[in-house]
Design an enzyme around this catalytic site. Sequence first.
Site, PDB file in Angstrom:
ATOM      1  N   LYS A   4       0.761  -1.342  -0.176  1.00 20.10           N
ATOM      2  CA  LYS A   4       0.057   0.192  -0.112  1.00 20.10           C
ATOM      3  C   LYS A   4       0.641   1.370   0.261  1.00 20.10           C
ATOM      4  O   LYS A   4       0.611   2.567  -0.751  1.00 20.10           O
ATOM      5  CB  LYS A   4      -1.040   0.465   1.344  1.00 20.10           C
TER       6      LYS A   4
HETATM    7  N1  LIG Z   1      -9.486   9.098   1.243  1.00 20.85           N
HETATM    8  C1  LIG Z   1      -8.708   8.608   0.309  1.00 20.85           C
HETATM    9  O1  LIG Z   1      -8.822   8.231  -0.910  1.00 20.85           O
HETATM   10  C2  LIG Z   1      -8.353   6.736   0.461  1.00 20.85           C
HETATM   11  C3  LIG Z   1      -7.489   5.949  -0.404  1.00 20.85           C
HETATM   12  C4  LIG Z   1      -6.981   4.408   0.355  1.00 20.85           C
HETATM   13  C5  LIG Z   1      -7.042   4.544   1.447  1.00 20.85           C
HETATM   14  N2  LIG Z   1      -7.281   5.870   2.358  1.00 20.85           N
HETATM   15  C6  LIG Z   1      -6.324   5.521   3.528  1.00 20.85           C
HETATM   16  O2  LIG Z   1      -7.701   4.984   4.487  1.00 20.85           O
HETATM   17  C7  LIG Z   1      -7.845   6.180   5.990  1.00 20.85           C
HETATM   18  C8  LIG Z   1      -9.452   6.686   5.771  1.00 20.85           C
HETATM   19  O3  LIG Z   1      -9.177   7.543   4.962  1.00 20.85           O
HETATM   20  P1  LIG Z   1     -10.563   8.917   5.205  1.00 20.85           P
HETATM   21  O4  LIG Z   1      -9.463   9.510   4.085  1.00 20.85           O
HETATM   22  O5  LIG Z   1     -11.591   7.594   4.878  1.00 20.85           O
HETATM   23  O6  LIG Z   1     -10.021   9.458   6.515  1.00 20.85           O
HETATM   24  P2  LIG Z   1     -11.294   9.872   7.030  1.00 20.85           P
HETATM   25  O7  LIG Z   1     -12.221  11.301   6.047  1.00 20.85           O
HETATM   26  O8  LIG Z   1      -9.966  11.831   7.976  1.00 20.85           O
HETATM   27  O9  LIG Z   1     -11.676   9.348   8.357  1.00 20.85           O
HETATM   28  C9  LIG Z   1     -10.723   9.332   9.821  1.00 20.85           C
HETATM   29  C10 LIG Z   1     -11.225   8.170   9.873  1.00 20.85           C
HETATM   30  O10 LIG Z   1     -10.307   8.296  11.334  1.00 20.85           O
HETATM   31  C11 LIG Z   1     -11.249   8.372  12.468  1.00 20.85           C
HETATM   32  N3  LIG Z   1     -10.476   8.833  13.664  1.00 20.85           N
HETATM   33  C12 LIG Z   1      -9.478  10.187  13.203  1.00 20.85           C
HETATM   34  N4  LIG Z   1      -8.832  10.399  14.470  1.00 20.85           N
HETATM   35  C13 LIG Z   1      -9.414   9.920  15.374  1.00 20.85           C
HETATM   36  C14 LIG Z   1      -8.889   9.729  17.068  1.00 20.85           C
HETATM   37  N5  LIG Z   1      -8.397   9.920  17.432  1.00 20.85           N
HETATM   38  N6  LIG Z   1      -9.785   8.313  18.178  1.00 20.85           N
HETATM   39  C15 LIG Z   1     -10.767   8.177  16.469  1.00 20.85           C
HETATM   40  N7  LIG Z   1     -10.821   7.533  15.757  1.00 20.85           N
HETATM   41  C16 LIG Z   1     -10.440   8.231  14.884  1.00 20.85           C
HETATM   42  C17 LIG Z   1     -11.881   9.086  11.775  1.00 20.85           C
HETATM   43  O11 LIG Z   1     -13.004   9.775  13.077  1.00 20.85           O
HETATM   44  P3  LIG Z   1     -13.367  11.225  13.060  1.00 20.85           P
HETATM   45  O12 LIG Z   1     -15.093  10.925  11.683  1.00 20.85           O
HETATM   46  O13 LIG Z   1     -14.570  10.606  14.251  1.00 20.85           O
HETATM   47  O14 LIG Z   1     -13.360  12.053  12.574  1.00 20.85           O
HETATM   48  C18 LIG Z   1     -12.533   8.614  10.607  1.00 20.85           C
HETATM   49  O15 LIG Z   1     -13.639   7.793  11.300  1.00 20.85           O
HETATM   50  C19 LIG Z   1      -6.676   6.636   5.791  1.00 20.85           C
HETATM   51  O16 LIG Z   1      -5.438   5.044   6.614  1.00 20.85           O
HETATM   52  C20 LIG Z   1      -5.930   6.865   4.734  1.00 20.85           C
HETATM   53  O17 LIG Z   1      -4.521   6.770   4.313  1.00 20.85           O
HETATM   54  C21 LIG Z   1      -7.236   6.803   2.105  1.00 20.85           C
END
Ligand SMILES: NC(=O)c1ccc[n+]([C@@H]2O[C@H](COP(=O)([O-])OP(=O)(O)OC[C@H]3O[C@@H](n4cnc5c(N)ncnc54)[C@H](OP(=O)(O)O)[C@@H]3O)[C@@H](O)[C@H]2O)c1
Length: 311
Positions: free
Chosen positions: A176
């Site tokens: 990844k």
């Molecule tokens: N977005 C993309 O295109 C993509 C593609 C592939 C992989 N990824 C990976 O997938 C993962 C999630 O990405 P995302 O885009 O969905 O991120 P996101 O929208 O920022 O969501 C992050 C999640 O983590 C939770 N979180 C953050 N800080 C926390 C804490 N201190 N305690 C508990 N929960 C916490 C958030 O909770 P809240 O809702 O309460 O903030 C939310 O549920 C990341 O590792 C990213 O690198 C992302």
Amino acid sequence: MSQVGFYGLGSMGICMALNLQKHLQETKQPSLHYSNRTLSKGETLKAAGGVEEPNYAALVKSCDIIFTMISNDKVLNNLVDVALLAGSIRGKIFVDTSTVHPDTAVQSSEKLTNAGASFIASPVFGANAMAASGKLIFALAGPRAVTDLVKPLILNVMGRSIIELGEDVSKSSMLKIAGNVIVIGLMEVISEVQVFAEKVGLGTTIMEKMIADMFGPVAESYSKRLTTGCYAPPHGTTPGFGISLAIKDAKHAISIANGHDMRLNVSEAALSHMLNARSYAGENLDSSSMYGTIRQESGLPFWSENSRQCI
Ligand SMILES: NC(=O)c1ccc[n+]([C@@H]2O[C@H](COP(=O)([O-])OP(=O)(O)OC[C@H]3O[C@@H](n4cnc5c(N)ncnc54)[C@H](OP(=O)(O)O)[C@@H]3O)[C@@H](O)[C@H]2O)c1
């Protein structure tokens, strides 16, 4: 029948959880239990039949298979600690789909395995539109006995394909991270060429057509993040792939490469542009916002006509 749970309803997680709940309902399995730090983000999931749990500990207690999709290594480490304090977790299967450092995956696996549970590291490829359509690509590693149980919850449910990497959970995390070297590098190059097109008078529309015709829909979608202004979304909306997540990924890749006597020059350039973008325009930026920095470096404003217009 196993009770399935999902924690982390951000940009990716909510789409994945909705697809999982739809599958469980269609196959007459118990509804998905879910939780999130911000519980209100689960309203659509509740409306689709999901069952809310107040926090991660309660989710772990109520489920046999627990998916997580959270931002970074620190959050995953914390969730592992919470799970270890949530009563017996013997026989439970933890499937982390976030992007974390391979060492974090290994440490999570060791801690959970020592407590009698199993850990699968299955980060995903694809942006949130692919998550919404259930077309993600899963890189999957973990003990064979449990990966076989989990695959039917992934394939043609949340993902269109699974790349299997055996039992060593560091391998799927590593793949990844390597994949994101391409993603972030491509974003950097497309940002540069779109600024080039604007500066020399070709224009971004004709450049986007060439990118689409020549390099296909993925490259086109990256170009669209720039030309539609998504790289700097309006306040009150969230980016598709937050800048801090991409910074985390680039740092992981660069440090792993450095540990193997190698430089990732494109990733370093992209990282520097992303860090400058964040310090100029704040947290509410997409990973493609290196575009704003490259614009500035070329004498253009950080903002384009379609992006938001203020810090
Ligand atoms: N977005 C993309 O295109 C993509 C593609 C592939 C992989 N990824 C990976 O997938 C993962 C999630 O990405 P995302 O885009 O969905 O991120 P996101 O929208 O920022 O969501 C992050 C999640 O983590 C939770 N979180 C953050 N800080 C926390 C804490 N201190 N305690 C508990 N929960 C916490 C958030 O909770 P809240 O809702 O309460 O903030 C939310 O549920 C990341 O590792 C990213 O690198 C992302």
